[in-house]
Design a protein around this motif. Sequence first.
Motif, PDB file in Angstrom:
ATOM      1  N   GLU A 150     -34.407  29.837 -17.725  1.00 38.86           N
ATOM      2  CA  GLU A 150     -33.953  28.635 -17.019  1.00 38.86           C
ATOM      3  C   GLU A 150     -33.268  27.660 -17.977  1.00 38.86           C
ATOM      4  O   GLU A 150     -32.343  26.942 -17.594  1.00 38.86           O
ATOM      5  N   ASP A 183     -38.065  27.022  -6.695  1.00 36.97           N
ATOM      6  CA  ASP A 183     -38.000  26.309  -5.418  1.00 36.97           C
ATOM      7  C   ASP A 183     -38.962  25.121  -5.455  1.00 36.97           C
ATOM      8  O   ASP A 183     -38.645  24.016  -5.017  1.00 36.97           O
ATOM      9  N   GLY A 219     -40.939  30.215  -8.791  1.00 34.29           N
ATOM     10  CA  GLY A 219     -41.354  28.812  -8.796  1.00 34.29           C
ATOM     11  C   GLY A 219     -40.255  27.770  -8.844  1.00 34.29           C
ATOM     12  O   GLY A 219     -40.533  26.582  -8.676  1.00 34.29           O
TER      13      GLY A 219
HETATM   14  N1  ASP Z   1     -36.759  32.767 -12.634  1.00 36.93           N
HETATM   15  C1  ASP Z   1     -38.070  32.716 -12.038  1.00 36.93           C
HETATM   16  C2  ASP Z   1     -38.408  34.026 -11.389  1.00 36.93           C
HETATM   17  O1  ASP Z   1     -37.601  34.953 -11.397  1.00 36.93           O
HETATM   18  C3  ASP Z   1     -38.217  31.568 -11.123  1.00 36.93           C
HETATM   19  C4  ASP Z   1     -37.288  31.573  -9.923  1.00 36.93           C
HETATM   20  O2  ASP Z   1     -36.304  32.271  -9.891  1.00 36.93           O
HETATM   21  O3  ASP Z   1     -37.575  30.840  -8.966  1.00 36.93           O
HETATM   22  O4  ASP Z   1     -39.499  34.168 -10.904  1.00 36.93           O
END
Ligand code: ASP
Length: 687
Positions: A104, A178, A176
């Motif tokens: 992220e 969201d 997470g």
């Molecule tokens: N990158 C994280 C996942 O793949 C969180 C997300 O995408 O919401 O779980």
Amino acid sequence: MSFCVLKFGGSSVASATNMSRVLDIVEKEAARGKVVLVSSAISGCTDALLKADEASIREMERRHGDIVKRLFTGLQRELVQERVDLLFGLLRQAPEAEKVTFGEILSTTILEAKLGEEGYRTVWLDSRELVVRDNEPETYRRIREAIQTTPADLYIAPGFICQDGKGRICTLGRGGSDYSAALFAAALQAHSLQIWTDVPGIMTANPKQVSAARTIPRMSYQSALDMASHGAKVLYAPTVAPAMNAGIDIEIRNSFAPEGKFTVIGAEKDPSRWIGVASEKGHIRLVGVELSGQDGQAEAEHALQEVGIQALSIRPDGPSLDILVKEAVLETALRALHRAFFQELPIREVNLFIAGNGVVAKALTEMIEQSAPSVKERTGKSLRIVGRADSRHFGIDLGGAPKLEQEGDYIEAILQQAPKGSLFIDATNSETLYERYASLLEAGIGIVSSNRRSFAVPYPAYAAMHAAARENGVILRYGTTVGAALPMLESIARGANSCDELLSVEAVVSCTLNQILGGYQPGGESFASLLRKAQRAGLTEADPRLDLGGRDALRKLLILSREAGVQLEEQDVEITPIVPAELFQGTVEEFYKGLEAYEGALSQAARASELQGFRRRFVASLEKTADGYKACIGIRNVPPVHPAYHLRGTENAIIVRSAFHPYPLVIQGPGEGAREAASSILNDILR
Ligand code: ASP
Ligand code: MG
């Protein structure tokens, strides 16, 4: 100052092309007010970082480098690439547990650089400092403070990552981001929270499993939570609570079709009793609202049974239903449930042009009017009578109220006006109407007929009609012509279609003669008198000799035989009339006189038959012999073991022997009557 929080999922930022779409969406919103952009890692990145082997990290380095190369040029490209390289350096040195948090950081670093380059006043917010896991009040406080102390137009924050109460870096769980977005939205009392993903909102089922799934335009927080907590991956379940508590609508949108369909989750009531179907580990969740889930149980069971699935368990859970099936049949079950609960069959309009104004046409009209609502529900077809005609007048009204007021050529008018998918219903007794069938069929108009004269025509004409129907992809059905509502033609055709060889057919299909022969007692009421009664009761043709002569039985035998694939012609059939040929000359009255005179011979034959324990039946038969099929029509003395022995009144029967089966197929039942004929036509229309 009012904020809009935009969150983008991994596939929305998976490549430079995708990121450009995201930037368009962000810029549009930024033109209207302050924006917080929350992003996931590029798709596949979190999985790679969880593995954290050198090969996976290299692959991520390559993909990020690629995005940078395509998004930036010149000096800016070098600067951004340097920052990305730096982050990969830190990633390699980071403690095992923290590696996953870099995805992220990487995606948002690139997004921020690009938006900065475009001239926006941007601030990158470090979610690791601001989001405290399991402590929403503290999270809100920190977010507000950060925003107040660092003014900007556009804030960019990594999703997913946070710290625990003790300042250790961690995550909010898979999916997470969201939830991160909801926390930012709630903290800032945002006027809008938009979760941008790769599907058009929350759908009635996962579109990867159920292709008929469609977007749910509006739903309550409750049902969104129910869907999300039971396998609907499109939304991370913990996201709902912060938005709901802050009274913020959540929009689920598709970054690949920004102007397309989307879902709004809010405080309003759900628009329907059943919302959607989600699944997880063999469990299917049929999400409902308000009433107890129990009232969907029977329908769900039925829907599954229809596709041969026995649920391991079905139990209501609040307004929803929890259904457990074997993993192997999960998708079939999902589709079946989706069909039953969420797919309204498109109603198909069927326009009917009826010809004939006799008892059958009248019964049919009445039947269609009465059964329209239930037919619509059962079959998804909406029947509408748009044309009618007697022998002199006709009327066409595509609105559904045709009146018999026009003169001229009905068929010509149909050919000019009939919408596609119309049906022509021949409920006449016309000898010549069949000549027009081909033009109707060629115009794409299907035909359902109760007029047996049309099919007792010379074989080449019969074959031509069938060819026209086949070539034009329209129906030509006439199940009514033999045995009215009894499935006689169908059964014969089924045998022929499956190469079962027909050995013989015995058809007792002359209602008039069945009635008279059945009621005739030698020494009792004379045959002539019984025939007169039958004529008065409308059971005979206008000239009753047509019945006695076996003409009607002949037509039925031709149709039956042809349906079995035997190309029978009229002259192939040997007819033995009940009464001598001389009686067929002259007027009807002269005929009745002659018949009275013939009573002695008739009663004698009947008595002889009775003495042997037989009954007399008028039988049309087709039999396979060494040199082909032999067809005859005439009176037969049948013993008690014969299926036709027990026929009552106007009952019809056919007895079919074929190579596949040691015992005959017998179809017996009411073979006459306007209502029976109408019901048979209706079934041909709907089949
Ligand atoms: N990158 C994280 C996942 O793949 C969180 C997300 O995408 O919401 O779980
Ligand atoms: Mg997600």
